[in-house]
Write an enzyme that holds these catalytic residues in place. Sequence first.
Site, PDB file in Angstrom:
ATOM      1  N   SER A  42       1.176  -1.160  -0.056  1.00 42.70           N
ATOM      2  CA  SER A  42       0.032   0.405  -0.024  1.00 42.70           C
ATOM      3  C   SER A  42       0.810   1.431  -0.204  1.00 42.70           C
ATOM      4  O   SER A  42       1.702   1.401   0.203  1.00 42.70           O
ATOM      5  CB  SER A  42      -1.165   0.272   1.087  1.00 42.70           C
ATOM      6  OG  SER A  42      -1.456   1.027   1.636  1.00 42.70           O
ATOM      7  N   TYR A  66      -2.334   5.303  -4.668  1.00 44.19           N
ATOM      8  CA  TYR A  66      -3.193   6.678  -4.887  1.00 44.19           C
ATOM      9  C   TYR A  66      -2.387   8.030  -5.681  1.00 44.19           C
ATOM     10  O   TYR A  66      -1.900   8.161  -5.253  1.00 44.19           O
ATOM     11  CB  TYR A  66      -3.698   6.716  -3.561  1.00 44.19           C
ATOM     12  CG  TYR A  66      -4.281   6.308  -3.014  1.00 44.19           C
ATOM     13  CD1 TYR A  66      -5.708   5.436  -3.771  1.00 44.19           C
ATOM     14  CD2 TYR A  66      -3.799   5.394  -1.860  1.00 44.19           C
ATOM     15  CE1 TYR A  66      -6.370   4.859  -2.599  1.00 44.19           C
ATOM     16  CE2 TYR A  66      -4.516   4.820  -0.959  1.00 44.19           C
ATOM     17  CZ  TYR A  66      -6.021   4.322  -1.648  1.00 44.19           C
ATOM     18  OH  TYR A  66      -6.093   3.718  -0.820  1.00 44.19           O
ATOM     19  N   THR A 114      -5.186   2.752  -7.938  1.00 43.54           N
ATOM     20  CA  THR A 114      -6.294   2.559  -6.764  1.00 43.54           C
ATOM     21  C   THR A 114      -7.665   3.064  -7.557  1.00 43.54           C
ATOM     22  O   THR A 114      -7.364   4.460  -7.148  1.00 43.54           O
ATOM     23  CB  THR A 114      -6.296   2.462  -5.355  1.00 43.54           C
ATOM     24  OG1 THR A 114      -5.510   1.276  -5.140  1.00 43.54           O
ATOM     25  CG2 THR A 114      -7.733   2.080  -4.727  1.00 43.54           C
ATOM     26  N   LYS A 159      -7.218  -0.563 -10.231  1.00 40.54           N
ATOM     27  CA  LYS A 159      -8.185  -1.675  -8.643  1.00 40.54           C
ATOM     28  C   LYS A 159      -9.211  -0.964  -8.722  1.00 40.54           C
ATOM     29  O   LYS A 159      -8.989   0.074  -8.564  1.00 40.54           O
ATOM     30  CB  LYS A 159      -6.987  -1.783  -7.833  1.00 40.54           C
ATOM     31  CG  LYS A 159      -7.298  -1.915  -6.185  1.00 40.54           C
ATOM     32  CD  LYS A 159      -6.638  -2.348  -5.537  1.00 40.54           C
ATOM     33  CE  LYS A 159      -7.077  -3.023  -3.618  1.00 40.54           C
ATOM     34  NZ  LYS A 159      -7.333  -2.095  -2.902  1.00 40.54           N
ATOM     35  N   HIS A 216     -13.208  -2.568  -2.943  1.00 41.67           N
ATOM     36  CA  HIS A 216     -12.412  -2.573  -2.124  1.00 41.67           C
ATOM     37  C   HIS A 216     -12.957  -2.950  -0.751  1.00 41.67           C
ATOM     38  O   HIS A 216     -12.747  -1.803   0.873  1.00 41.67           O
ATOM     39  CB  HIS A 216     -12.352  -0.789  -1.669  1.00 41.67           C
ATOM     40  CG  HIS A 216     -11.316  -0.002  -1.619  1.00 41.67           C
ATOM     41  ND1 HIS A 216     -10.501   0.839  -1.907  1.00 41.67           N
ATOM     42  CD2 HIS A 216     -10.335   0.275  -0.385  1.00 41.67           C
ATOM     43  CE1 HIS A 216      -9.373   1.646  -1.564  1.00 41.67           C
ATOM     44  NE2 HIS A 216      -9.674   1.237  -0.313  1.00 41.67           N
ATOM     45  N   ARG A 231     -15.258  -1.069   0.916  1.00 44.57           N
ATOM     46  CA  ARG A 231     -15.367  -0.145   2.185  1.00 44.57           C
ATOM     47  C   ARG A 231     -15.312   1.245   1.391  1.00 44.57           C
ATOM     48  O   ARG A 231     -15.181   2.666   1.806  1.00 44.57           O
ATOM     49  CB  ARG A 231     -14.403   0.048   2.999  1.00 44.57           C
ATOM     50  CG  ARG A 231     -13.705  -0.841   3.962  1.00 44.57           C
ATOM     51  CD  ARG A 231     -12.503  -1.823   3.596  1.00 44.57           C
ATOM     52  NE  ARG A 231     -11.494  -1.019   4.350  1.00 44.57           N
ATOM     53  CZ  ARG A 231     -11.453  -0.126   5.569  1.00 44.57           C
ATOM     54  NH1 ARG A 231     -12.002  -0.358   6.190  1.00 44.57           N
ATOM     55  NH2 ARG A 231     -10.651   0.561   6.132  1.00 44.57           N
ATOM     56  N   ARG A 285      -8.145  -8.588   4.354  1.00 43.56           N
ATOM     57  CA  ARG A 285      -7.856  -8.871   5.683  1.00 43.56           C
ATOM     58  C   ARG A 285      -7.902  -9.848   6.724  1.00 43.56           C
ATOM     59  O   ARG A 285      -7.238  -9.938   7.456  1.00 43.56           O
ATOM     60  CB  ARG A 285      -9.523  -8.492   6.258  1.00 43.56           C
ATOM     61  CG  ARG A 285     -10.484  -6.725   6.023  1.00 43.56           C
ATOM     62  CD  ARG A 285     -11.246  -7.017   5.814  1.00 43.56           C
ATOM     63  NE  ARG A 285     -11.934  -6.929   4.408  1.00 43.56           N
ATOM     64  CZ  ARG A 285     -13.299  -6.476   4.353  1.00 43.56           C
ATOM     65  NH1 ARG A 285     -13.965  -6.111   5.390  1.00 43.56           N
ATOM     66  NH2 ARG A 285     -13.276  -7.146   2.789  1.00 43.56           N
TER      67      ARG A 285
HETATM   68  C1  LIG Z   1      -7.876  -1.362   6.485  1.00 50.84           C
HETATM   69  C2  LIG Z   1      -8.413  -1.584   5.656  1.00 50.84           C
HETATM   70  C3  LIG Z   1      -6.909  -1.481   4.694  1.00 50.84           C
HETATM   71  C4  LIG Z   1      -7.029  -0.321   2.870  1.00 50.84           C
HETATM   72  N1  LIG Z   1      -6.279  -0.133   2.567  1.00 50.84           N
HETATM   73  C5  LIG Z   1      -5.865  -0.141   1.052  1.00 50.84           C
HETATM   74  C6  LIG Z   1      -5.013   0.761   0.420  1.00 50.84           C
HETATM   75  O1  LIG Z   1      -4.306   1.849   1.248  1.00 50.84           O
HETATM   76  N2  LIG Z   1      -4.974   0.742  -1.024  1.00 50.84           N
HETATM   77  C7  LIG Z   1      -5.929   0.097  -1.482  1.00 50.84           C
HETATM   78  O2  LIG Z   1      -5.742   0.164  -2.948  1.00 50.84           O
HETATM   79  N3  LIG Z   1      -7.059  -0.291  -1.384  1.00 50.84           N
HETATM   80  C8  LIG Z   1      -7.285  -0.632   0.146  1.00 50.84           C
HETATM   81  N4  LIG Z   1      -7.488  -1.898   1.015  1.00 50.84           N
HETATM   82  C9  LIG Z   1      -8.902  -2.662   0.751  1.00 50.84           C
HETATM   83  C10 LIG Z   1      -8.358  -4.042  -0.381  1.00 50.84           C
HETATM   84  O3  LIG Z   1      -6.736  -3.939  -0.648  1.00 50.84           O
HETATM   85  C11 LIG Z   1      -8.959  -4.688  -0.384  1.00 50.84           C
HETATM   86  O4  LIG Z   1      -9.641  -4.592  -1.749  1.00 50.84           O
HETATM   87  C12 LIG Z   1     -10.515  -4.598   0.446  1.00 50.84           C
HETATM   88  O5  LIG Z   1      -9.984  -5.299   1.726  1.00 50.84           O
HETATM   89  C13 LIG Z   1     -10.854  -6.586  -0.207  1.00 50.84           C
HETATM   90  O6  LIG Z   1     -10.414  -7.726   0.132  1.00 50.84           O
HETATM   91  P1  LIG Z   1     -10.988  -8.626   1.535  1.00 50.84           P
HETATM   92  O7  LIG Z   1     -12.098  -8.778   1.693  1.00 50.84           O
HETATM   93  O8  LIG Z   1      -9.567  -9.818   1.606  1.00 50.84           O
HETATM   94  O9  LIG Z   1     -10.246  -7.722   2.527  1.00 50.84           O
HETATM   95  C14 LIG Z   1      -8.124  -1.547   2.308  1.00 50.84           C
HETATM   96  C15 LIG Z   1      -8.520  -2.726   2.957  1.00 50.84           C
HETATM   97  C16 LIG Z   1      -8.722  -2.812   4.798  1.00 50.84           C
HETATM   98  C17 LIG Z   1      -9.715  -3.222   5.600  1.00 50.84           C
END
Ligand SMILES: Cc1cc2nc3c(=O)[nH]c(=O)nc-3n(C[C@H](O)[C@H](O)[C@H](O)COP(=O)(O)O)c2cc1C
Length: 304
Positions: A62, A86, A112, A176, A200, A203, A255
Amino acid sequence: VRLRPRVLRDVAAVSTSTTVLGTPVASPVLAAPVGYLRLAHPQGEAAWAAGAAAAGALRVLSSRSSTRVADVAAVAPGAPWWFQVYIMRDRQLTAELVRRAVATGATALALTGDTPRLGSKRRGGVGLPPGAFMPDLAAGGDEDLREDPRAAQDPATTFADVGWLREISGVPVLVKGVLRGDDARACVDAGAAGVIVSNHGGRQLDGAVATADALAEVADAVAGEAEVYVDGGVRSGVDVLRALGLGARGVLVGRPLVWALAAGGAAGVRDLLTALGAELEEALALAGARSPADVGRDLVAPPG
Ligand SMILES: Cc1cc2nc3c(=O)[nH]c(=O)nc-3n(C[C@H](O)[C@H](O)[C@H](O)COP(=O)(O)O)c2cc1C
């Protein structure tokens, strides 16, 4: 998503290994970019990277890393990684960060695209500790830019920025956060080498489609021209098989690796990725497939 296993296919030798943008990996399971990993473990991104490397997995670091990019790269020299980008309001800062990542070993960038601004999280955020928690964004050394508008996502980012990133970095760019076939097409037309189907983790835009429902449309839109990845709720080897069947070359896991990191540090991350690989090996065998390349759309039952 139901599977249609094949019978009598000689699965005496099954391998999960594959390539992602030409890089050999132990399995199609990649570590997703997650920011601020030092909230989960004192060694944060360094332990996460060491665990991924020990499992033979590619990781996507990240740009909101709480450990210096160079320090994370140094943990596992030679282990493959991509850098998540980003585009920040300060292009200069973005370019510097990208160049630093490529100089220290990133072989591709994942832009992203679903975060023109940070979506609000219903339960509020987790507060970050004081100090330079995003050290690469510390301007003069100690000045942490995390609250600074220069480091905020640029809401004016467009497809043209795929070309800009490609130009300044010299490495392939993936986008992404793609959830539609027309967007995937536009990414590829703009020069993207791949797209990552993602919402995401639910989120960003609340109510966005599930990635499992968007994947086939995206895969069909760019078939053969770009690699397609997916993340969001991939929790087992069977989930990985489902994604491959719907057209993904690989999956990203977010996660669960944070939980593994918090519970077991680098060894926790390694063990989880290794377990997912073993589950995929079994799922492939039981589905009558010898490798990820052996998995096609026929393995997935049509919706309904
Ligand atoms: C706490 C947290 C921080 C994240 N930070 C980023 C990030 O910095 N950049 C990004 O592209 N995605 C970020 N994501 C999204 C993840 O890369 C991923 O798309 C998302 O968690 C779905 O996968 P999962 O269900 O296996 O967690 C973040 C997700 C979480 C939960």
